[in-house]
Design a protein around this motif. Structure first.
Motif: not given
Length: 387
Positions: A146-153, A155-156
């Motif tokens: 998985w991509d663990a980064r939080i995407n500001s676009q 926020l799920s």
């Protein structure tokens, strides 16, 4: 070697965790990383009841507890750059909690594929990628990413996998361990006896596989060692130990530095016996790999790893009253945390005045909890080996 022997021999218990309402085996330990100059001060412990307890390191009092209910948690790992702690879960998810919050709900949930049950995982050194290993279902044993980064676009709080490796292991993936400094390198171990090294920057699984090493037994522990962490080591469920040097992949030199089928039969202790292996410890300052083992009565043995074998360095006594399951070594202050089947978390420090504690008896645990801490079956591996 005399310096490290003296360093470990001088370790004394300075703190013992307080009693809990629900005693449990302490299976795995991780400590928070120092963030922005702050002192590392949190300890996360995986317990045999399937929960994670967060302790204050200096006082060893429980700050909060997280549960994977209805699933059971496996493994525990702090993020490298923030106050988040992760664990894999038998319900097919990786859960992430913010240890600063009192909420018992994960702040992020990483969902696997249908029928996935995760029993191992790790997050890479830049906190960008999570990799988890599954139990074998039908003919599938997967490494899921998985991509663990939080995407500001977006926020799920729930994330789906980036993809999975499905061809390189044929049984339960019991261990996953990212390289300490290279975010693209990961090693996995399985009850099929194989230890696989991958470069996940490469597009497909076949090309990503850097090398396969065979431990000839079910893998219980893996890790990185050596200068620039170019070596890997492995321990097995029947107390075997293997050590490989990846520097030799493109040379005529043998990749295997050491292969011991049963350490208990060959290690020469200064006194006492060795009942089991706990894990490995690479001492960066000394560029030395150590193997940690113990006895069923709670004695901890430290052994130095050399190409000629394992050499007993020292033993820690008077701490635990039963099998020691986990430890965490702090390279900054040379302190040691240990946890075991006596439900005790101990903090050891060098040169400290040893405090007198009453050792706890070994726990009598219910059969349901016994099932929780079972060793993964390697029957299928043994059957293949006999053929």
């Amino acid at each position: 070697m005399e310096k490290i022997e003296e360093q470990f021999a001088n370790l004394n218990i300075v703190k013992r965790s307080s009693e809990t309402e629900e005693p449990a085996y302490l299976l795995s330990i991780d400590t928070s990383k120092a963030v922005r100059g702050e002192k590392e001060n949190l300890v996360a412990v995986l317990c045999s009841n399937g929960s994670i307890r967060i302790y204050d390191k200096e006082r060893l009092n429980i700050l909060r507890e997280f549960s994977g209910y209805p699933g059971l948690l496996n493994g525990v790992k702090f993020a490298n750059s923030c106050d988040s702690v992760y664990s894999s879960c038998t319900d097919g998810t990786i859960k992430c909690w913010d240890v600063r919050l009192a909420s018992e709900k994960p702040v992020q949930l990483f969902k696997g594929y249908p029928s996935n049950s995760f029993i191992s995982f790790d997050i890479n050194c830049n906190d960008h990628v999570i990799c988890a290993g599954t139990e074998k279902v039908d003919d599938d044993a997967l490494l899921v990413f998985w991509d663990a980064r939080i995407n500001s676009q977006d926020l799920s709080t729930t994330k789906d996998p980036l993809g999975a490796y499905s061809e390189t292991h044929s049984d339960d993936v019991t261990q996953v361990c990212f390289h300490p400094n290279n975010p693209n390198m990961v090693v996995s171990g399985s009850t099929d006896g194989l230890v696989n090294v991958f470069d996940i920057s490469v597009d497909n699984e076949e090309d990503a596989l850097v090398t396969t090493c065979n431990s000839v037994s079910s893998v219980s522990c893996i890790g990185w060692s050596g200068k620039d962490y170019k070596q890997i080591y492995c321990m097995t469920h029947d107390e075997g130990f293997c050590w490989w040097d990846l520097n030799h992949l493109d040379t005529d030199e043998p990749i295997t530095c050491l292969n011991i089928q049963d350490v208990r039969e060959v290690v020469n202790l200064k006194e006492g016996i060795l009942d089991y292996l706990i894990g490995g410890l690479y001492h960066e300052k000394m560029d030395k790999l150590f193997v940690v083992g113990g006895t069923n009565t709670g004695i901890i043995h430290l052994m130095s790893c050399t190409i000629s074998g394992l050499i007993h360095v020292t033993s820690l006594r008077g701490g635990h009253a039963a099998t020691v399951r986990s430890f965490s070594w702090n390279m900054q202050d040379d302190s040691l945390l240990t946890g075991g089947e006596d439900a005790q978390l101990l903090l050891w420090k060098p040169g400290a005045i040893g405090k007198t504690f009453t050792k706890k008896d070994s726990m009598k645990i219910a059969s349901s909890v016994s099932q929780r801490v079972r060793v993964h079956s390697n029957d299928s591996y043994k059957r293949r080996k006999k053929q």
